[in-house]
Design a protein around this motif. Structure first.
Motif, short mmCIF file in Angstrom:
data_model
loop_
_atom_site.label_atom_id
_atom_site.label_comp_id
_atom_site.label_asym_id
_atom_site.label_seq_id
_atom_site.Cartn_x
_atom_site.Cartn_y
_atom_site.Cartn_z
N GLN A 176 -3.09 -5.23 3.20
CA GLN A 176 -2.13 -4.30 2.46
C GLN A 176 -1.58 -3.33 3.37
O GLN A 176 -0.53 -2.90 3.34
CB GLN A 176 -2.82 -3.57 1.35
CG GLN A 176 -3.32 -4.48 0.15
CD GLN A 176 -4.68 -3.98 -0.67
OE1 GLN A 176 -5.01 -3.00 -0.32
NE2 GLN A 176 -4.97 -4.76 -1.69
N ARG A 177 -2.40 -2.86 4.30
CA ARG A 177 -1.88 -1.79 5.14
C ARG A 177 -1.37 -2.07 6.41
O ARG A 177 -0.32 -1.60 6.82
CB ARG A 177 -3.12 -0.83 5.59
CG ARG A 177 -2.61 0.46 6.30
CD ARG A 177 -3.94 1.24 6.65
NE ARG A 177 -3.34 2.50 7.34
CZ ARG A 177 -3.44 3.66 6.99
NH1 ARG A 177 -3.43 3.88 5.64
NH2 ARG A 177 -2.97 4.77 7.58
N TYR A 178 -1.78 -3.22 7.02
CA TYR A 178 -0.97 -3.51 8.22
C TYR A 178 -0.52 -5.14 8.07
O TYR A 178 0.40 -5.53 9.27
CB TYR A 178 -2.30 -3.69 9.45
CG TYR A 178 -3.04 -2.78 9.44
CD1 TYR A 178 -2.62 -1.28 9.92
CD2 TYR A 178 -4.68 -2.81 9.19
CE1 TYR A 178 -3.61 -0.23 10.04
CE2 TYR A 178 -5.24 -1.55 9.17
CZ TYR A 178 -4.73 -0.36 9.47
OH TYR A 178 -5.49 0.84 9.56
N GLY A 179 -0.46 -5.90 7.06
CA GLY A 179 0.19 -6.94 6.83
C GLY A 179 -0.68 -8.19 7.10
O GLY A 179 -0.21 -9.38 7.03
N ASP A 180 -1.64 -8.11 7.65
CA ASP A 180 -2.73 -9.17 8.17
C ASP A 180 -3.80 -8.82 8.28
O ASP A 180 -4.43 -7.48 8.43
CB ASP A 180 -2.00 -9.72 9.59
CG ASP A 180 -2.28 -11.33 9.67
OD1 ASP A 180 -3.30 -11.66 8.69
OD2 ASP A 180 -1.79 -12.04 10.63
N TYR A 181 -4.87 -9.73 8.77
CA TYR A 181 -6.25 -9.42 9.04
C TYR A 181 -6.74 -10.29 10.11
O TYR A 181 -7.75 -11.20 9.88
CB TYR A 181 -7.29 -9.63 7.82
CG TYR A 181 -8.51 -9.23 7.88
CD1 TYR A 181 -8.84 -7.73 8.17
CD2 TYR A 181 -9.48 -9.90 7.65
CE1 TYR A 181 -9.93 -7.32 8.61
CE2 TYR A 181 -10.95 -9.17 7.70
CZ TYR A 181 -11.25 -8.04 7.99
OH TYR A 181 -12.54 -7.44 8.25
N LEU A 239 0.81 -1.25 -0.04
CA LEU A 239 -0.01 0.16 0.03
C LEU A 239 0.82 1.40 0.09
O LEU A 239 1.96 1.22 0.71
CB LEU A 239 -0.93 0.01 1.27
CG LEU A 239 -2.05 1.11 1.19
CD1 LEU A 239 -3.25 0.59 0.27
CD2 LEU A 239 -2.65 1.43 2.52
N ILE A 240 0.47 2.32 -0.83
CA ILE A 240 1.06 3.60 -0.73
C ILE A 240 -0.11 4.59 -0.31
O ILE A 240 -1.05 4.81 -0.87
CB ILE A 240 1.48 3.89 -2.11
CG1 ILE A 240 2.62 2.92 -2.47
CG2 ILE A 240 2.07 5.41 -2.13
CD1 ILE A 240 3.02 3.11 -3.96
N SER A 241 0.40 5.43 0.86
CA SER A 241 -0.69 6.15 1.50
C SER A 241 0.08 7.52 2.06
O SER A 241 1.35 7.52 1.99
CB SER A 241 -1.38 5.63 2.75
OG SER A 241 -0.37 5.39 3.84
N TRP A 242 -0.79 8.62 2.46
CA TRP A 242 -0.09 9.81 3.01
C TRP A 242 0.92 9.43 4.00
O TRP A 242 1.74 10.13 4.51
CB TRP A 242 -1.44 10.63 3.49
CG TRP A 242 -1.92 11.10 2.02
CD1 TRP A 242 -1.44 11.99 0.90
CD2 TRP A 242 -3.45 11.30 1.85
NE1 TRP A 242 -2.40 12.24 0.13
CE2 TRP A 242 -3.60 11.94 0.50
CE3 TRP A 242 -4.57 10.98 2.65
CZ2 TRP A 242 -4.93 12.15 0.09
CZ3 TRP A 242 -5.83 11.10 2.06
CH2 TRP A 242 -6.14 11.87 1.08
N SER A 243 0.40 8.62 4.95
CA SER A 243 0.98 8.29 6.43
C SER A 243 2.06 7.39 6.37
O SER A 243 2.77 7.22 7.37
CB SER A 243 0.00 7.95 7.37
OG SER A 243 -0.86 6.82 6.92
N GLY A 244 2.20 6.77 5.19
CA GLY A 244 3.37 5.55 4.94
C GLY A 244 3.02 4.54 4.00
O GLY A 244 1.93 4.50 3.64
N ASN A 245 4.09 3.80 3.79
CA ASN A 245 3.85 2.93 2.37
C ASN A 245 4.34 1.61 3.19
O ASN A 245 5.36 1.42 4.06
CB ASN A 245 5.00 3.22 1.60
CG ASN A 245 4.55 4.57 0.95
OD1 ASN A 245 3.45 5.10 0.95
ND2 ASN A 245 5.68 5.08 0.22
N ASN A 246 3.58 0.65 2.80
CA ASN A 246 3.87 -0.87 3.00
C ASN A 246 4.23 -1.58 1.74
O ASN A 246 3.35 -1.78 0.88
CB ASN A 246 2.94 -1.42 3.61
CG ASN A 246 2.91 -2.95 3.94
OD1 ASN A 246 4.16 -3.31 4.40
ND2 ASN A 246 1.95 -3.71 4.02
N ILE A 247 5.70 -1.71 1.73
CA ILE A 247 6.25 -2.22 0.35
C ILE A 247 7.08 -3.52 0.77
O ILE A 247 7.99 -3.26 1.57
CB ILE A 247 6.79 -1.42 -0.60
CG1 ILE A 247 5.83 -0.08 -0.76
CG2 ILE A 247 7.39 -1.94 -1.81
CD1 ILE A 247 6.66 1.16 -1.46
#
Length: 548
Positions: free
Chosen positions: A487-492, A92-100
């Motif tokens: 996508q944002r936190y890595g898990d659900y 995910l790419i977001s204003w508050s940070g990216n998870n790549i």
């Protein structure tokens, strides 16, 4: 002689290749965008620009252990690369940070996506007061990259409006003092541009105008390189009060706005039949294009949240409305016959007269746009969630007969007033855009978008809406949120699933015009399986923490 011919041919081929860049060279721009956002991990992509005039599309495949992204526009290439990051790599790419986190073995993919919309619109006039007023180029570059990967190709920007308009006023002979008392401070530019106020928090130093011009060049150069179609401002008829010193016979009307400011800061608008209206408007376009080159879409709103000047009778009022619309359009056309006038549609279902009745009846709005060719006006239908969830009325595109054959863009205002609390009915954003696409008489809808008044908050909404810009059907919200969480936190995990369930029952299941919680001004509905309100409040705190 042979060697000379060979040298000549080599030089000719080299020069030709420099003059006309190949599609491979053109595709370097998406590489740079993804490179800034993903670092070295962006090197997995090979971009190929395909020339065709169809609606924008991208295609993803794996070739020689690399991700091949094909598309027919630069923005579609950027969106395609991001689509792979999101859906195959769960990033995910977001204003508050990216998870790549690209896996060592690239996930297989073979998918083609086409958008149903010519334009994916972004920003609101007032975003440039609540959020972007003091941005520098570094912050703007990040936002343009964010726009590109989210597939947005029609941003509304300020476009150095004040600097250009100041040049025009000075060229007409207006005194510096009169110009100083016209422009507001930067955080209030949106309302100055829309005629809601004059002078508040001003005046501005000349150095500000110089910096505004420089920054706008940087913004436009990058947007044009990516194939975006920015909307910039035009002249909507507002003038300094001191215009009467130069033109004592010109008809100028004072406007009042419900913003709570003293009347000393009221704006003034030229009468629609004043020759100065078209003269100033055309001179503005000429000066703007002399500085920045030709634009295609020019925004001008003469009556944002304001009463139209009174007329003696209904027939005269309709005639005057038609005159205002004609003057705005003719002032643009005189300088650039290929340009399109853009107007915001927020005020039409919102504005009430002194009796509490809707002022902008279909008859009045049709009169305002009646003198403008259908293909030369674009209406931003900005507030579809307000019609649906807050005002409980028909959508504007249905109330106003598909906006009478003019071009229009379906949009939302997820944030009103630059507020930051979590707010907005996710189900609305995920489902109701389909209604317009399927409407039998939607006429000339050309786009979809979102027009938040303030950004850098409620990121889940903007991720959801940017996905809606690349599909024709509703989104399965349960499945989408599961993907978003991963996508944002890595898990659900179950705890996060419960948190989202409770958020959808509370802040993301309610909508108010100016959210402050408590609890969004409506009776609280306890989610199934939740024992008391404290549980929901704890989930709010948890999600607020992980979002920041």
């Amino acid at each position: 002689m042979k060697s000379q011919i060979i040298i000549f041919l080599i030089v000719t081929i080299f020069i030709s290749s420099c003059d006309e860049p190949s599609s491979e060279n053109n595709s370097n721009t998406p590489s740079e965008v993804l490179g800034r956002l993903m670092g070295q991990q962006s090197e997995i992509f090979d971009f190929e620009l395909v020339q065709d005039d169809k609606k924008e599309w991208f295609k993803l495949s794996i070739e020689k252990e690399r991700v091949k992204v094909q598309a027919n526009s630069q923005i579609a290439l950027c969106r395609g690369g991001y689509d792979y990051l999101k859906n195959e790599c769960k990033g995910l790419i977001s204003w508050s940070g990216n998870n790549i986190n690209i896996p060592e073995k690239l996930p297989a993919v073979n998918r083609k996506v086409e958008t149903p919309y010519q334009f994916r619109y972004y920003f609101n006039v007032v975003t440039h007061g609540y959020t972007t007023a003091y941005w520098d180029w570094n912050r703007w570059e990040k936002e343009i990259d964010w726009m590109a990967v989210h597939g947005l190709n029609m941003p509304l920007i300020g476009g150095a409006h004040e600097a250009i308009l100041a040049r025009v006023f000075h060229s007409m002979g207006l005194a510096q003092n009169d110009v100083d008392h016209y422009f507001s401070g930067p955080a209030h530019f949106p309302w100055n541009r829309m005629g809601n106020l004059n002078g508040w928090d001003g005046p501005l130093p000349d150095s500000y105008f110089d910096k505004q011009i420089e920054l706008t060049h940087q913004i436009l150069d990058r947007m044009y390189a990516l194939g975006m179609t920015p909307i910039v401002h035009a002249f909507a008829g507002f003038v300094p009060k001191g215009i009467k010193k130069l033109y004592p016979n010109v008809k100028v009307r004072e406007l009042g706005w419900g913003g709570g400011l003293p009347s000393d800061y009221n704006a003034y608008i030229l009468a629609p039949d004043s020759p100065l209206f078209i003269e100033i408007g055309s001179r503005y376009i000429e000066e703007w294009e002399r500085e920045f080159g030709k634009a295609t879409y020019y925004l001008a709103d003469s009556f944002n949240e304001m009463d139209v000047p009174e007329a003696d009778n209904p027939a005269q009022q309709l005639e005057e409305l038609a005159g205002f619309g004609k003057s705005v359009y003719e002032s643009i056309k005189k300088a650039n016959s290929e340009a399109t006038w853009v107007m915001q549609g927020w005020t039409f279902p919102y504005h009430k007269d002194e009796n509490g009745e809707l002022f902008w009846t279909p008859e009045r709005l049709q009169a305002l746009v009646s003198e403008v060719p259908d293909d030369k006006l674009l209406i931003l239908d900005m507030a579809n969630e307000y019609n649906h969830d807050f005002w409980k009325i028909d959508p504007s595109w249905k109330m106003y007969d598909g906006f009478f054959g003019k071009k229009w863009i379906y949009s939302f205002i997820p944030n009103m007033g630059g507020k930051v609390p979590l707010n907005g009915i996710l189900k609305t954003y995920a489902t109701i855009p389909e209604q317009a696409l399927q409407y039998h008489d939607r006429k000339n809808q050309v786009g979809f978008g979102f027009a938040p008044e303030g950004i850098e908050n409620n990121e889940i909404i903007y991720e959801l809406l940017s996905d809606m810009g690349w599909r024709e059907t509703k989104i399965d919200l349960d499945r989408w949120i599961e993907n978003y969480s991963t996508q944002r936190y890595g898990d659900y995990p179950e705890q996060l699933k419960l948190a989202f369930q409770q958020l959808r029952e509370s802040c993301y299941g309610t909508f108010t015009d100016h959210p402050m919680h408590r609890y969004q001004f409506r009776p609280y509905s306890k989610p199934e399986g939740v024992e008391d309100h404290a549980t929901v409040h704890q989930s709010d705190k948890f999600m607020l923490a992980v979002n920041t």
